[in-house]
Design an enzyme around this catalytic site. Structure first.
Site, PDB file in Angstrom:
ATOM      1  N   CYS A   1     -11.415   3.310  -0.446  1.00 43.18           N
ATOM      2  CA  CYS A   1     -10.077   3.767  -0.048  1.00 43.18           C
ATOM      3  C   CYS A   1      -9.736   3.027   1.229  1.00 43.18           C
ATOM      4  O   CYS A   1     -10.604   2.804   2.078  1.00 43.18           O
ATOM      5  CB  CYS A   1     -10.098   5.280   0.178  1.00 43.18           C
ATOM      6  SG  CYS A   1      -8.598   5.909   0.948  1.00 43.18           S
TER       7      CYS A   1
ATOM      8  N   ASP B   1       0.870  -1.187   0.000  1.00 42.72           N
ATOM      9  CA  ASP B   1       0.000   0.000   0.000  1.00 42.72           C
ATOM     10  C   ASP B   1       0.899   1.226   0.000  1.00 42.72           C
ATOM     11  O   ASP B   1       2.109   1.136   0.234  1.00 42.72           O
ATOM     12  CB  ASP B   1      -0.874  -0.011   1.266  1.00 42.72           C
ATOM     13  CG  ASP B   1      -1.730   1.245   1.381  1.00 42.72           C
ATOM     14  OD1 ASP B   1      -2.446   1.571   0.411  1.00 42.72           O
ATOM     15  OD2 ASP B   1      -1.677   1.914   2.424  1.00 42.72           O
ATOM     16  N   SER B   2       0.287   2.382  -0.213  1.00 42.57           N
ATOM     17  CA  SER B   2       1.032   3.630  -0.159  1.00 42.57           C
ATOM     18  C   SER B   2       1.485   3.958   1.259  1.00 42.57           C
ATOM     19  O   SER B   2       2.295   4.866   1.447  1.00 42.57           O
ATOM     20  CB  SER B   2       0.153   4.761  -0.683  1.00 42.57           C
ATOM     21  OG  SER B   2      -1.070   4.786   0.038  1.00 42.57           O
TER      22      SER B   2
ATOM     23  N   GLU C   1      -5.488   9.590   9.632  1.00 42.76           N
ATOM     24  CA  GLU C   1      -4.086   9.490  10.083  1.00 42.76           C
ATOM     25  C   GLU C   1      -3.812  10.408  11.278  1.00 42.76           C
ATOM     26  O   GLU C   1      -2.890  10.169  12.042  1.00 42.76           O
ATOM     27  CB  GLU C   1      -3.140   9.755   8.908  1.00 42.76           C
ATOM     28  CG  GLU C   1      -3.298   8.650   7.870  1.00 42.76           C
ATOM     29  CD  GLU C   1      -2.116   8.455   6.945  1.00 42.76           C
ATOM     30  OE1 GLU C   1      -1.094   9.139   7.111  1.00 42.76           O
ATOM     31  OE2 GLU C   1      -2.234   7.599   6.045  1.00 42.76           O
TER      32      GLU C   1
ATOM     33  N   CYS D   1      -3.998  -1.178  -1.936  1.00 44.25           N
ATOM     34  CA  CYS D   1      -4.292   0.253  -2.087  1.00 44.25           C
ATOM     35  C   CYS D   1      -5.284   0.395  -3.252  1.00 44.25           C
ATOM     36  O   CYS D   1      -5.047  -0.155  -4.334  1.00 44.25           O
ATOM     37  CB  CYS D   1      -2.984   0.966  -2.410  1.00 44.25           C
ATOM     38  SG  CYS D   1      -3.146   2.701  -2.829  1.00 44.25           S
TER      39      CYS D   1
ATOM     40  N   HIS E   1      -8.435   3.708   3.956  1.00 45.19           N
ATOM     41  CA  HIS E   1      -8.668   4.321   5.268  1.00 45.19           C
ATOM     42  C   HIS E   1     -10.147   4.369   5.665  1.00 45.19           C
ATOM     43  O   HIS E   1     -10.465   4.511   6.836  1.00 45.19           O
ATOM     44  CB  HIS E   1      -8.142   5.754   5.278  1.00 45.19           C
ATOM     45  CG  HIS E   1      -6.653   5.874   5.195  1.00 45.19           C
ATOM     46  ND1 HIS E   1      -5.931   5.368   4.138  1.00 45.19           N
ATOM     47  CD2 HIS E   1      -5.752   6.453   6.036  1.00 45.19           C
ATOM     48  CE1 HIS E   1      -4.645   5.630   4.330  1.00 45.19           C
ATOM     49  NE2 HIS E   1      -4.509   6.295   5.471  1.00 45.19           N
TER      50      HIS E   1
HETATM   51  N1  DGL Z   1      -4.157   3.750   0.118  1.00 44.08           N
HETATM   52  C1  DGL Z   1      -4.799   4.795  -0.652  1.00 44.08           C
HETATM   53  C2  DGL Z   1      -6.049   4.224  -1.350  1.00 44.08           C
HETATM   54  O1  DGL Z   1      -6.639   3.260  -0.922  1.00 44.08           O
HETATM   55  C3  DGL Z   1      -5.174   5.975   0.231  1.00 44.08           C
HETATM   56  C4  DGL Z   1      -3.984   6.807   0.667  1.00 44.08           C
HETATM   57  C5  DGL Z   1      -3.242   7.455  -0.489  1.00 44.08           C
HETATM   58  O2  DGL Z   1      -3.783   8.403  -1.112  1.00 44.08           O
HETATM   59  O3  DGL Z   1      -2.159   7.007  -0.776  1.00 44.08           O
HETATM   60  O4  DGL Z   1      -6.429   4.727  -2.368  1.00 44.08           O
END
Ligand code: DGL
Length: 269
Positions: free
Chosen positions: A185, A11-12, A153, A74, A187
């Site tokens: 997403c 993931d990011s 976050e 992600c 989060h």
């Molecule tokens: N993990 C990203 C997503 O699910 C969210 C956070 C980001 O923008 O990197 O799209």
């Protein structure tokens, strides 16, 4: 033995831990190798080209550690990089978008489906394309919610400011009569309570993290890749920056204790 190799998850940053958690709960015997690109987060506002380049670097890193499959945890990276990685990598790759779309298409009764996600995922239009490929008659309404990631976050899940933003983001979707809302997403499952309250009891929330763990389990079973030995699971975590913050976040949501994450920036080269 291939079956006992870990599953690569990336993931990011910390968000993919919501996916890792669902995998751990559904497949408790499996080991995960997680990479959170905390130095380069967010991906949600980056170009397709950049997200593909980052995803490719991380996927190669995970493959160099011998994983038996890769989960793109992600949504933004799934939307942009799934096809590229699936074509290039020697192991099966699954993203979070298809499983989420499949569940939403099965749940909706009115055919009006809302998708909330990062700007990148909404821009990609991929949820809409998958949904329409499953049920051609559905109407898909997308809404980017860029402030949700920083609010989570910052630990503001239950703060009035998050509720205000949820009302602002969801009002246009609710006015379209959506009966199903995809939390597109990583989060957003952590905002289930506030989103559920604002959306009301007539709207079913879909958590792609949960659906992905289900899909992963059946993909591994179908390919004969489920872990067979009785050795306990052993997870390993890598980040590209901010190890302590990552660890704190991980320990607030994972069903196991994370003692340390390795900082690794070699993936950048
Ligand atoms: N993990 C990203 C997503 O699910 C969210 C956070 C980001 O923008 O990197 O799209």
């Amino acid at each position: 033995m291939t079956n006992d190799l870990p599953i690569g998850v990336f993931d990011s940053g910390v968000g993919g831990l919501t996916v890792a958690k669902e995998i751990m709960l559904r497949l408790p015997k499996e080991s995960l190798l997680y990479f959170g690109d905390t130095a380069r987060v967010p991906y949600g506002n980056k170009s397709e080209e950049t997200v593909i380049a980052y995803s490719r670097q991380i996927a190669r890193f995970l493959c160099s550690h011998s994983v038996k499959a890769i989960v793109i945890a992600c949504n933004t990276a799934s939307a942009f990089a799934l096809d590229t990685l699936s074509a290039e990598l020697p192991v099966p790759v699954i993203g979070v978008v298809k499983p989420g779309a499949k569940a939403a298409a099965a749940i909706t009764k009115t055919g009006n489906i809302g998708v909330i996600a990062t700007s990148g995922t909404i821009r990609s239009g991929l949820y809409g394309r998958y949904l329409r490929s499953i049920s051609p008659d559905v109407h898909v309404f997308g809404q980017a919610c860029p402030l949700f990631v920083p609010l989570v976050e910052e630990g503001l899940q239950n703060d009035p400011v998050t509720r205000t933003m949820a009302e602002r983001y969801l009002t246009p979707l609710l006015s379209k009569g959506v009966d199903t809302l995809v939390l597109g997403c990583t989060h957003y499952p952590l905002l289930t309570e506030v989103i559920g309250e604002v959306a009301g009891p007539d709207v079913t929330l879909v958590n792609p993290a949960y659906e992905t763990a289900k899909e992963l389990a059946s993909m591994l079973a179908g390919r004969g890749l489920l872990k067979t030995s009785d050795t306990p699971s052993a997870h390993r975590f890598f980040v590209s920056d901010g190890e302590e913050q990552f660890r704190r976040f991980a320990n607030s949501i994972l069903p196991c204790e994370l003692e340390e994450a390795d900082v690794n920036r070699k993936v950048f080269s």
